[in-house]
Write a protein that holds these residues in place. Structure first.
Motif, PDB file in Angstrom:
ATOM      1  N   GLY A   1      -1.578   3.787  -2.819  1.00 47.74           N
ATOM      2  CA  GLY A   1      -0.625   2.801  -3.319  1.00 47.74           C
ATOM      3  C   GLY A   1      -0.895   1.390  -2.849  1.00 47.74           C
ATOM      4  N   ALA A   2      -1.816   1.195  -1.901  1.00 46.93           N
ATOM      5  CA  ALA A   2      -2.061  -0.125  -1.317  1.00 46.93           C
ATOM      6  C   ALA A   2      -3.174  -0.845  -2.057  1.00 46.93           C
ATOM      7  N   GLU A   3      -3.227  -2.142  -1.834  1.00 52.78           N
ATOM      8  CA  GLU A   3      -4.286  -3.007  -2.351  1.00 52.78           C
ATOM      9  C   GLU A   3      -5.016  -3.615  -1.167  1.00 52.78           C
ATOM     10  N   ALA A   4      -6.347  -3.707  -1.262  1.00 51.23           N
ATOM     11  CA  ALA A   4      -7.145  -4.350  -0.224  1.00 51.23           C
ATOM     12  C   ALA A   4      -7.228  -5.844  -0.516  1.00 51.23           C
ATOM     13  N   CYS A   5      -6.897  -6.669   0.481  1.00 45.81           N
ATOM     14  CA  CYS A   5      -6.821  -8.120   0.275  1.00 45.81           C
ATOM     15  C   CYS A   5      -7.434  -8.862   1.462  1.00 45.81           C
TER      16      CYS A   5
ATOM     17  N   ALA B   1      -3.829  -4.710   4.149  1.00 43.86           N
ATOM     18  CA  ALA B   1      -3.430  -3.562   3.332  1.00 43.86           C
ATOM     19  C   ALA B   1      -2.037  -3.864   2.786  1.00 43.86           C
ATOM     20  N   GLN B   2      -2.010  -4.303   1.541  1.00 44.18           N
ATOM     21  CA  GLN B   2      -0.770  -4.777   0.927  1.00 44.18           C
ATOM     22  C   GLN B   2      -0.093  -3.648   0.155  1.00 44.18           C
ATOM     23  N   HIS B   3       1.205  -3.669   0.114  1.00 49.51           N
ATOM     24  CA  HIS B   3       2.093  -2.723  -0.581  1.00 49.51           C
ATOM     25  C   HIS B   3       1.658  -1.250  -0.483  1.00 49.51           C
ATOM     26  N   PRO B   4       1.445  -0.720   0.735  1.00 46.06           N
ATOM     27  CA  PRO B   4       1.144   0.710   0.845  1.00 46.06           C
ATOM     28  C   PRO B   4       2.320   1.544   0.334  1.00 46.06           C
ATOM     29  N   GLY B   5       2.007   2.639  -0.332  1.00 49.76           N
ATOM     30  CA  GLY B   5       3.047   3.547  -0.817  1.00 49.76           C
ATOM     31  C   GLY B   5       3.748   3.102  -2.072  1.00 49.76           C
ATOM     32  N   GLU B   6       3.314   1.998  -2.682  1.00 52.18           N
ATOM     33  CA  GLU B   6       3.965   1.542  -3.911  1.00 52.18           C
ATOM     34  C   GLU B   6       3.416   2.329  -5.093  1.00 52.18           C
ATOM     35  N   LEU B   7       4.039   3.457  -5.337  1.00 51.84           N
ATOM     36  CA  LEU B   7       3.709   4.296  -6.475  1.00 51.84           C
ATOM     37  C   LEU B   7       4.975   4.532  -7.282  1.00 51.84           C
ATOM     38  N   ASP B   8       4.824   4.730  -8.567  1.00 54.42           N
ATOM     39  CA  ASP B   8       5.991   4.934  -9.419  1.00 54.42           C
ATOM     40  C   ASP B   8       6.767   6.162  -8.973  1.00 54.42           C
ATOM     41  N   GLY B   9       8.085   6.010  -8.878  1.00 52.16           N
ATOM     42  CA  GLY B   9       8.957   7.075  -8.402  1.00 52.16           C
ATOM     43  C   GLY B   9       9.229   7.011  -6.916  1.00 52.16           C
ATOM     44  N   ALA B  10       8.428   6.222  -6.201  1.00 55.30           N
ATOM     45  CA  ALA B  10       8.645   6.070  -4.761  1.00 55.30           C
ATOM     46  C   ALA B  10       9.606   4.921  -4.506  1.00 55.30           C
ATOM     47  N   SER B  11      10.175   4.898  -3.309  1.00 53.93           N
ATOM     48  CA  SER B  11      11.084   3.837  -2.879  1.00 53.93           C
ATOM     49  C   SER B  11      11.358   4.045  -1.402  1.00 53.93           C
ATOM     50  N   ALA B  12      12.189   3.167  -0.841  1.00 55.72           N
ATOM     51  CA  ALA B  12      12.597   3.365   0.550  1.00 55.72           C
ATOM     52  C   ALA B  12      13.390   4.654   0.718  1.00 55.72           C
TER      53      ALA B  12
END
Length: 668
Positions: free
Chosen positions: A616-620, A633-644
């Motif tokens: 779910g992360a982006e390399a920057c 490592a930006q926005h790890p775990g940002e996958l559709d259906g996921a949340s806090a």
């Protein structure tokens, strides 16, 4: 270099996947699924070319300050771009066995390397900041803690074992910051936390064995949406920048959607304000037709915003403050060595969706800044200063150099291919000469208070640079992101991430610079200045599955490369190799990563994956040194259906923790 242990067999196939829609919502307002705002028709052959050549003849007769590139440097760059690769010098920098594409919830590094976390979202960086508590966040705490979704990273010298790190914080993903988040009814507390989580961080690190460690220091600083900025350059004070809160048009509070950036030769940091469009509400209520057309060209349409900030501050409401949007979309300059200094927004570099800015000192002492507008069918730009850089680090030299970006000439690029048009069929098939290459020219848009665009004032050119570029027939590109000159050769490398709309539904079709229709994988362009306003270019990489004939890896044997897609940020190592991070928004069912690409000799085009970031992360924002690599490592775990409320990643802390964007250090 020792024999490659995987030589003779493929590493892994490139699969088709997609960036999570939730990331697109919070980062850019899902712009890729919408109609691109560039509806201009910009051919660059035939009658239009002749008209522009005639017009440039008039430009040259005026008082335009053009680029001066040394003959030796130009000859070197031109030869490197046009000639076959030569024998490579002994390699400096990092050697490694490439990692394989994967879907692990971890940073994966090569054998023989170690890794550690430098800093996480919410870690304290200012005195009095509390330890991060996901369940008890406050705006006051976030203003003194490391911000969210760190992107660009710069590592600067200080003294002894101390280094100065500067990070961008691109955007907030509220569903991953707050439990039970209601996107239709965010609270004022949540909104103010988000304002504090945007911007930049300045942090002193102590280096030694292992990962650098954060130190409390007087230079540590947070820049947020509440920080005062100075507006400088030819559009400062323009009526287009005046609001009820700032009737002078010279002061702005805050910066946002800061993507990539660069370190200047005089030791400041440049940061690009990118996806500004979806922070502003109620464009549909703007009645003035000229204002409405300008807003539309910058992608500002519709009613309420995703984050609903307009409920708590009228500056985010275009119906009430239509000029506020014009105060974002600039290149920002920050002096990290002076914690009392005001950051600057540079109007001379034009306003658009800046990925970043990178500066190169020309042989006559002036500086050139290279710029990309990160959206489908947008343009590449260059700024050349009027004044020359002063050498040394005296107070006088530093003050002088920090004014270099205030005055100069802004250009936009137009590219021409050298192959017959019928050989560029949109499939990515190489033309008969075996290369995608050609020539190009920089078209002058404005020089300080003088416009070279008929029907536009200089202020309008700077504030609405996209419209100026439309008017002069610039080349529509496949999302120009990082555009960076090589520190030794002066050749310029541009990451063109992708453009799935290329050649669809009546939109601009393939050309030699952007040779594939429905381009999901992107390409890397290499440009060499050849004269005052001319250059040659070629495509170093046409990215995607190496098994796909519509890919090109600098002429290197594609059975030996690591698959790469959607190039985003670029950097260079001490040996002159190019490093690339990826943002696989549409293309790769594997985690994003960091890759090395030699540029010379037999290894030219040999893409090797150095690391991958968590799911779910982006390399920057890579920093590449001989003994240390930093990656955001930006926005790890940002996958559709996921949340806090439903985390699918627990990186970097493990257990049942929430994912936290972080800076990662890697060393041998």
């Amino acid at each position: 270099m020792p024999p490659h242990p995987d030589r003779g067999r493929r590493l892994l196939p490139l699969l088709t996947g997609g960036r999570a829609r939730v990331t697109c919502r919070y980062r850019c307002g899902d712009q890729c699924s919408q109609h691109p705002p560039n509806t201009s028709d910009n051919p660059y052959f035939g009658d239009l070319v002749q008209r522009m050549l005639d017009r440039r003849g008039l430009f040259r007769a005026g008082a335009v300050v053009a680029v001066s590139t040394a003959a030796a440097s130009s000859a070197l760059a031109s030869a490197a771009a046009a000639a076959p690769p030569s024998a490579a010098a002994p390699r400096r920098g990092l050697d490694f066995v490439p990692v394989k594409p994967n879907l692990e919830d971890a940073v994966v590094v090569p054998e023989g390397f170690q890794q550690g976390i430098v800093i996480r979202w919410g870690d304290p960086i200012l005195p009095g900041a509390p330890e991060f508590d996901f369940e008890a966040q406050t705006p006051e705490a976030q203003e003194r803690q490391f911000g969210f979704n760190n992107d660009f990273c710069a590592l600067l010298p200080l003294r002894g074992d101390l280094r100065l790190m500067v990070n961008n914080h691109e955007y907030t993903s509220e569903e991953f910051i707050f439990r039970g988040y209601d996107p239709e009814n965010p609270t004022e507390q949540q909104v103010r936390i988000a304002w504090a989580a945007h911007g930049l961080s300045v942090v002193v690190l102590e280096t030694g064995d292992g990962a650098p460690e954060v130190r409390m220091h007087r230079l540590n600083r947070r820049i947020t949406l509440n920080t005062e900025f100075e507006v400088r350059g030819p559009a400062a004070g323009s009526d287009l920048l005046k609001t009820s809160a700032d009737p002078t048009g010279t002061k702005v509070f805050g910066t946002m959607n800061n993507c990539s950036g660069g370190v200047t030769p005089w030791g400041t940091v440049l940061s690009g304000e990118e996806n500004i469009h979806f922070y502003f509400a109620n464009a549909d209520q703007v009645t003035d037709p000229a204002t409405k057309a300008r807003l539309t060209r910058y992608g500002m349409q519709g009613t309420a915003t995703e984050r609903k900030w307009e409920r708590y501050d009228s500056r985010w409401d275009l119906a009430r403050q239509p000029n506020e949007a014009n105060r974002f979309g600039w290149i920002v300059e920050l002096d990290p060595y002076d914690p009392e200094s005001r950051p600057v927004k540079h109007t001379a570099l034009g306003r658009f969706k800046h990925e970043g800015a990178n500066v190169h000192v020309l042989d006559d002492g002036r500086v050139a800044a290279y710029l990309g507008d990160d959206e489908k069918f947008e343009y590449m730009y260059k700024f050349v200063s009027d004044k020359k850089m002063k050498r040394g680090d005296s107070r006088h030299a530093r003050r002088h150099n920090m004014s270099l970006l205030d005055s100069g000439t802004l250009y936009v690029a137009r590219f021409s291919g050298d192959s017959p048009a019928e050989e560029i069929d949109g499939t990515g098939k190489l033309p008969s000469d075996g290369r995608f290459d050609g020539t190009g020219e920089w078209i002058a848009l404005a020089h300080n208070d003088e416009s070279f665009v008929p029907g536009m004032t200089a202020e309008e050119v700077y504030v609405f640079a996209r419209l100026a570029a439309d008017a002069v027939g610039a080349t529509k590109m496949d999302r120009p992101e990082d555009v960076q000159p090589h520190p030794k050769t002066g050749r310029v490398y541009a990451a063109l991430t992708n453009n799935s709309d290329r050649g669809t539904d009546g939109k601009a079709g393939a050309d030699e610079t952007n040779p594939r229709n429905s381009n999901k994988h992107g390409q890397v362009l290499e440009l060499a200045e050849t004269g005052r306003t001319t250059f040659t270019w070629n495509l170093l990489l046409v990215c995607g599955d190496p098994n796909d004939p519509a890919t090109y890896y600098g002429g290197f044997d594609k059975s030996q490369v690591s698959p790469i897609t959607c190039p985003d940020n670029v950097a260079f190592d001490s040996g002159g190799d190019l490093w690339i991070t990826t943002d696989s928004s549409e293309a790769l069912a594997a985690n994003d990563g960091l890759y090395r690409v030699p540029l010379e000799g037999e290894e030219r085009g040999h893409v090797m994956q150095f690391l991958s970031v968590p799911r779910g992360a982006e390399a920057c924002g890579p920093v590449i040194e001989d003994d240390l690599v930093l990656v955001s490592a930006q926005h790890p775990g940002e996958l559709d259906g996921a949340s806090a409320d439903n985390p699918v990643s627990h990186w970097p802390d493990g257990g049942d923790s929430q994912p936290r964007p972080s800076v990662v250090a890697v060393w041998r």
